[in-house]
Design a protein around this motif. Structure first.
Motif, short mmCIF file in Angstrom:
data_model
loop_
_atom_site.label_atom_id
_atom_site.label_comp_id
_atom_site.label_asym_id
_atom_site.label_seq_id
_atom_site.Cartn_x
_atom_site.Cartn_y
_atom_site.Cartn_z
N ARG A 1 -6.51 14.58 0.51
CA ARG A 1 -6.40 13.87 -0.77
C ARG A 1 -7.71 13.21 -1.17
O ARG A 1 -7.95 12.95 -2.35
CB ARG A 1 -5.34 12.79 -0.67
CG ARG A 1 -3.97 13.33 -0.38
CD ARG A 1 -2.96 12.37 -0.92
NE ARG A 1 -1.77 12.34 -0.10
CZ ARG A 1 -0.75 11.52 -0.34
NH1 ARG A 1 -0.81 10.67 -1.33
NH2 ARG A 1 0.32 11.55 0.43
N LYS B 1 -0.25 10.44 -12.87
CA LYS B 1 -0.06 9.89 -11.54
C LYS B 1 -0.13 10.92 -10.43
O LYS B 1 -0.09 12.11 -10.65
CB LYS B 1 1.27 9.14 -11.46
CG LYS B 1 1.19 7.76 -12.10
CD LYS B 1 0.09 6.92 -11.44
CE LYS B 1 0.39 6.78 -9.97
NZ LYS B 1 -0.73 6.16 -9.27
N THR B 2 -0.23 10.40 -9.27
CA THR B 2 -0.44 11.21 -8.07
C THR B 2 0.87 11.56 -7.38
O THR B 2 0.99 11.51 -6.19
CB THR B 2 -1.32 10.41 -7.09
OG1 THR B 2 -2.38 9.84 -7.80
CG2 THR B 2 -1.83 11.30 -5.99
N PRO C 1 -6.09 10.61 -9.09
CA PRO C 1 -5.81 9.24 -8.68
C PRO C 1 -6.83 8.27 -9.27
O PRO C 1 -7.99 8.62 -9.48
CB PRO C 1 -5.96 9.31 -7.16
CG PRO C 1 -6.84 10.48 -6.91
CD PRO C 1 -6.56 11.46 -7.99
N ASN D 1 0.85 -1.20 0.00
CA ASN D 1 0.00 0.00 0.00
C ASN D 1 0.88 1.25 0.00
O ASN D 1 1.53 1.59 0.99
CB ASN D 1 -0.91 -0.03 1.23
CG ASN D 1 -1.86 1.15 1.26
OD1 ASN D 1 -1.49 2.28 0.92
ND2 ASN D 1 -3.09 0.90 1.64
N ALA D 2 0.88 1.94 -1.13
CA ALA D 2 1.79 3.07 -1.32
C ALA D 2 1.56 4.17 -0.29
O ALA D 2 2.51 4.76 0.23
CB ALA D 2 1.64 3.64 -2.72
N THR D 3 0.31 4.44 0.02
CA THR D 3 0.01 5.48 1.00
C THR D 3 0.54 5.10 2.37
O THR D 3 1.11 5.92 3.09
CB THR D 3 -1.51 5.71 1.09
OG1 THR D 3 -2.01 6.00 -0.20
CG2 THR D 3 -1.82 6.85 2.03
N SER E 1 -7.85 2.53 -7.55
CA SER E 1 -7.00 1.75 -6.64
C SER E 1 -6.21 2.68 -5.72
O SER E 1 -6.03 2.39 -4.54
CB SER E 1 -6.06 0.85 -7.42
OG SER E 1 -5.19 1.64 -8.21
N ASP E 2 -5.76 3.80 -6.26
CA ASP E 2 -5.06 4.77 -5.41
C ASP E 2 -5.99 5.24 -4.28
O ASP E 2 -5.58 5.33 -3.12
CB ASP E 2 -4.64 6.00 -6.23
CG ASP E 2 -3.65 5.65 -7.34
OD1 ASP E 2 -2.72 4.87 -7.05
OD2 ASP E 2 -3.81 6.13 -8.46
N GLU F 1 -6.53 2.68 -1.61
CA GLU F 1 -5.36 2.57 -0.73
C GLU F 1 -5.36 3.70 0.28
O GLU F 1 -5.14 3.50 1.47
CB GLU F 1 -4.07 2.65 -1.56
CG GLU F 1 -3.65 1.35 -2.17
CD GLU F 1 -2.22 1.43 -2.73
OE1 GLU F 1 -1.64 2.53 -2.72
OE2 GLU F 1 -1.71 0.40 -3.19
#
Lengths: 240, 240
Positions: free
Chosen positions: B167, B238-239, B83, A154-156, B86-87, B90
């Motif tokens: 965000r 991308k974010t 985003p 999980n990038a976050t 999926s972003d 997360e």
DNA sequence: TACTGTCATAGTGTATACCAAATCTGCTCA
DNA sequence: TGAGCAGATTTGGTATACACTATGACAGTA
């Protein structure tokens, strides 16, 4: 620390901006204590010392400010952050929450390669604890924790963990100096790895929590010692 | 959003720096959609439009970049973040983790005044749901969640929550537009408040988790709709 | 048509100089 | 010792210049 000089983006390699490079250097200085907590930073002096103009220096300082490593107040000179014990324990609580959750996620999907890597880190720490320098032990320790969270995917979570960890970095470094606590820490590391190997999410989470609670106790002890000892505890001065 | 124009520090009131003011305005534009996801931002154009020089504008953009609201890549023009699902999921997972823990802490020590305030927010939402505009409902919703975390008393937790929430802001705003889900959301809000009143940490945590899981489902639904609908889903990009 | 390389333009990254306003420092005086 | 003051420092912000990168249009080629 991190050999950051380049940055990925869809495969191409782009050099970091000068501001980012300066921020990297300053960050290392802060984390390793070359810049002491509470110390005053002067834009012009620093930019001359590093041979850059004020513009990238200001941006670098802003970056570290946002990371919580230095305290920035309008019109005042930035100071290296020197959080009090309560600040640190608050930080640590959130850090623990995040890392424990990372371990939980990691348990479900960590790759064999990552497990092997974690084992390697543990082995090296074992050697380092007896034979080598303390900085190395510390960095292995950090890498161990980081890799667990990275295995969560999980990038976050990874980013949040890394930010929080940056603020705790200096304190954790000091904590590592106290060699007496190492055997316990090492045993706990092993337990964490075992839980991950067993793909036991609950246990992995619990073990990490336990480990970081222990870290909190170590830090508290160190903090109190240095405070009553020779009064060389962290100065006042808020953490922005 | 937040009427931020001043800032405390040992009692004195100091005006925000120009950079911070600019960042506030840009943030609102992004959050309210005046700057669409994926939109390209040009330093000079923006700084002229706001009547400030490039320096504070650059700093403001960096701030929003750190907050994840715009994507910054060296030498390239910043873009408003867009985003993918999926972003967002997360992000939401970490956000849920943090807020649920906040509720757990809050349950143990929330003041009577804060409880009353939460009740007031709920009441107003009830009215707002039927009679008033959607923006108002949304802001009440945000305030409700924010206050719970603030009642935790952990500054780091509050800060982390606020970053993550920023965000998610735009997405949550869109989610609120779907009026059909409101009764359920409101019922869950009530349950959360009840758990807090009962000082039941476990239940408060569980209810918040449940609520935010529901939010995730709503968001997923909206995302899929808009994607198949007229292809007006979030652009690539991308974010950061 | 689709692909590739070239080139002018636009935009960011950095350096510099300068000014106003706030802060900091050291001194004076009570 | 401590309060108050004045001058020296330092930051926040503006303006300008320029190198370097990215972008997009265009021409040439297959």
């Amino acid at each position: 620390m991190m050999p950051n000089r380049t940055e990925y983006e869809d495969g191409r390699i782009i050099p970091l901006t000068l501001s980012a490079q300066v921020a990297d250097r300053l960050r290392n200085w802060v984390l390793l204590g070359d810049l002491a907590p509470g110390e005053v930073l002067v834009e012009r002096v620093l930019s001359e010392k590093l041979g850059v103009s004020r513009t990238p220096m200001r941006e670098a300082l802003q970056m570290l400010g946002r990371e919580g490593l230095i305290a920035i107040t309008p019109n005042r000179r930035p100071r290296v952050a020197s959080p009090g014990l309560s600040d640190i324990l608050e930080l640590l609580e959130v850090h623990r929450l995040v890392e424990a959750h990372g371990a939980r996620l990691a348990a479900k999907q960590i790759s064999q390669a990552a497990l092997t890597d974690l084992q390697r880190l543990l082995d090296e720490m074992e050697l380092s604890g007896t034979r080598r320098g303390e900085l190395e032990f510390f960095e292995l320790d950090m890498a161990f924790h980081r890799q667990i969270v990275e295995a969560s995917g999980n990038a976050t979570l990874i980013e949040t963990h890394s930010h929080l960890n940056a603020r705790l970095y200096r304190t954790r470094f000091l904590s590592t100096q106290t060699i007496s606590g190492r055997p316990l820490m090492q045993a706990q590391h092993t337990q964490i790895l075992e839980a991950l190997r067993a793909r036991d999410a609950d246990r992995a989470q619990a073990r990490v929590e336990e480990h970081l609670h222990q870290l909190g106790r170590n830090i508290t002890a160190i903090f109190n010692e240095s405070k009553q000892g020779k009064g060389t505890g962290p100065q006042p001065g808020k953490t922005s």
